[in-house]
Design an enzyme around this catalytic site. Structure first.
Site, PDB file in Angstrom:
ATOM      1  N   VAL A  15       0.931  -1.388  -0.017  1.00  0.00           N
ATOM      2  CA  VAL A  15       0.098   0.066   0.212  1.00  0.00           C
ATOM      3  C   VAL A  15       0.838   1.147   0.000  1.00  0.00           C
ATOM      4  O   VAL A  15       0.603   2.245  -0.875  1.00  0.00           O
ATOM      5  CB  VAL A  15      -1.064   0.015   1.054  1.00  0.00           C
ATOM      6  CG1 VAL A  15      -1.806   1.266   1.221  1.00  0.00           C
ATOM      7  CG2 VAL A  15      -1.872  -1.070   1.173  1.00  0.00           C
ATOM      8  N   ARG A  46      12.265   0.409   7.196  1.00  0.00           N
ATOM      9  CA  ARG A  46      13.229  -0.318   8.082  1.00  0.00           C
ATOM     10  C   ARG A  46      14.328  -0.404   7.142  1.00  0.00           C
ATOM     11  O   ARG A  46      15.639  -0.695   7.740  1.00  0.00           O
ATOM     12  CB  ARG A  46      12.678  -1.975   8.350  1.00  0.00           C
ATOM     13  CG  ARG A  46      11.858  -1.815   9.556  1.00  0.00           C
ATOM     14  CD  ARG A  46      11.268  -3.320  10.164  1.00  0.00           C
ATOM     15  NE  ARG A  46      11.029  -3.990   8.976  1.00  0.00           N
ATOM     16  CZ  ARG A  46       9.777  -4.456   9.065  1.00  0.00           C
ATOM     17  NH1 ARG A  46       8.927  -3.979   9.796  1.00  0.00           N
ATOM     18  NH2 ARG A  46       9.297  -5.213   8.272  1.00  0.00           N
ATOM     19  N   GLY A 132     -11.279  -1.370   0.431  1.00  0.00           N
ATOM     20  CA  GLY A 132     -10.426  -0.906  -0.486  1.00  0.00           C
ATOM     21  C   GLY A 132     -10.764   0.528  -1.191  1.00  0.00           C
ATOM     22  O   GLY A 132     -11.122   1.412  -0.607  1.00  0.00           O
ATOM     23  N   LYS A 203     -13.963  -4.639   9.813  1.00  0.00           N
ATOM     24  CA  LYS A 203     -14.550  -3.669   9.096  1.00  0.00           C
ATOM     25  C   LYS A 203     -15.959  -3.436   9.322  1.00  0.00           C
ATOM     26  O   LYS A 203     -16.298  -2.196   9.469  1.00  0.00           O
ATOM     27  CB  LYS A 203     -14.263  -4.079   7.594  1.00  0.00           C
ATOM     28  CG  LYS A 203     -13.055  -4.069   7.051  1.00  0.00           C
ATOM     29  CD  LYS A 203     -13.006  -5.100   5.689  1.00  0.00           C
ATOM     30  CE  LYS A 203     -11.597  -5.067   5.221  1.00  0.00           C
ATOM     31  NZ  LYS A 203     -11.275  -6.199   4.245  1.00  0.00           N
TER      32      LYS A 203
END
Length: 434
Positions: A15, A46, A132, A203
């Site tokens: 994403v 990272r 989404g 959700k």
């Protein structure tokens, strides 16, 4: 163009990378729509990424990025709950607006996060956390704001829908399809959140809150996965004119709200029954609008990045408006959130598909129908198949809507019949009243 708007993207997975690429590809269009140049000044990662523009600062110190002076909006796409919560709360305390795609975080800590955002006068946007690229949060919070929502039903997990679609259309077994979903990247190596309904329940708790004006209450969502749905039941359902879908329901009742996620028989003529593959869809029944359906990609880099950047665009209007204002985080002003109870599962109402495996003996069906009748359960249809070589007979019964408490009692009594050889298979059934 007016002042620049600076973004920090925390997390460079699917994403986060999608957001970076979207902004690079559509920078001109976004600037024309917003009236501002939109820059990414920081990314939290990272490991250093050579494919990221050299002008963007890269760091693994997420708290420092969230508090940076050259950041207006923090985009959290790292996932998980503990680190993500710390970062978002830190950003809010430094008066940064936040965009997140993290449904698990909001289901668990959303009430606390939104209260802090209200205290510091900033916004937390979360369109990408549900379905989404389908703008279902914005639709319920804004487009349907004049309506009283009676119920909503949704296919809100693409992995589960892919599995049920393959079983339904190709007569494939659950395990086989799950393995393919993992190979295709639709399901994780540990698919528990998807196939046990936890992701959908996260959700649903958010959708219910903005639909009904109640606090987020994930712990009160009844949750059942698809791991026990057999190919046999999928085939029987088709014979009776139904598809089995993994659905989330939020329903207004006279005595409270039902919040539930489970496999569901729905008529194969309904719109939701024909949502296939990894697609998502949410149907909303509201007054005075009536029923409306919202359909599209529920996951993936493009769909989720689209939802994230839509939130960013809205926040730019909030930041730059002469008199900033916005819709409340949960669609209703905080002091007006209702404490209406969430119904426990035995007080929920729906129809049922029952499959019995019985010995080929006289009187079994009569005993079963008598038990159902004694418990106030009306039968809608019965399908009795020929006996197997083993001498066992499958009986399929569809019932009209009934309290789950009554159904639980009836099933216990049916399973005590000598002719019943296996536990009764039960799948909920909804007509959706289309």
């Amino acid at each position: 163009m007016n002042k620049s708007i600076n973004l920090a993207v925390l997390g460079l997975g699917t994403v986060g990378t999608g957001v970076v690429n979207l902004l690079k590809d559509n920078a001109g269009e976004l600037a024309r729509r917003s009236g501002h140049v939109i820059n990414i000044t920081h990314v939290g990662t990272r490991r250093h990424r050579d494919d990221i523009d050299a002008t963007i600062k890269q760091s693994d110190d997420l708290l420092a990025i969230a508090a940076a002076d050259d950041v207006d909006i923090v985009i959290e796409v790292i996932g998980g709950t503990d680190v993500a919560k710390d970062v978002i709360m830190h950003a809010i305390r430094h008066k940064k607006h936040v965009v997140t795609a993290n449904k698990a975080l909001l289901a668990k800590y959303g009430n606390e996060i939104f209260a802090l955002a209200d205290e510091y006068g900033v916004q937390v946007r979360y369109e990408a956390a549900v379905a989404g690229g389908i703008p279902i949060i914005k639709i319920i919070r804004e487009a349907l704001a004049a309506n009283k929502i009676d119920w909503l039903a949704g296919i809100i997990n693409g992995t589960g829908n892919f599995i049920m679609t393959e079983m339904q259309t190709k007569n494939r077994k659950f395990g086989e399809v799950l393995a393919e979903a993992q190979a295709l990247g639709y399901a994780e190596a540990d698919p528990t959140f998807d196939v046990e309904g936890i992701d959908a329940a996260h959700k649903l708790s958010l959708l219910a809150s903005i639909a009904f004006g109640i606090p987020i209450q994930f712990d009160k969502v009844y949750c059942e996965g698809i791991t026990k749905v057999s190919l046999q039941d999928v085939i029987y359902a088709k014979e009776l004119g139904y598809n089995i879908k993994h659905l989330g329901f939020a329903i207004r009742r006279e005595n409270g709200f039902e919040l539930r996620v489970h496999p569901t028989l729905i008529p194969d003529t309904t719109l939701l029954a024909n949502v296939h593959g990894v697609k998502n869809a949410v149907m909303v029944d509201a007054h005075p609008l009536g029923q409306s359906l919202y359909y599209g990609d529920g996951a993936g880099a493009g769909a989720t990045a689209s939802a994230v950047m839509a939130d960013v665009m809205d926040l730019i209007y909030v930041i730059t408006a002469a008199t900033p204002s916005d819709v409340p985080h949960l669609a209703f002003v905080p002091e007006e959130l209702s404490d209406t109870r969430i119904l426990p599962s035995d007080e929920m109402t729906c129809g049922y598909y029952l499959r019995l495996t019985v010995k080929d003996e006289l009187g079994v069906l009569a005993d079963t129908t008598r038990i159902l009748s004694d418990n106030g359960i009306n039968i809608d249809a019965i399908l009795q198949r020929d006996a197997h070589k083993s001498g066992l007979v499958p009986i399929i019964i569809l019932t009209l809507p009934v309290l789950e408490k009554q159904m639980n009692t009836a099933i216990k009594q049916i399973e005590q019949l000598n002719a019943v050889t296996e536990p009764v298979v039960r799948i909920r059934l909804e007509s959706l009243d289309e």
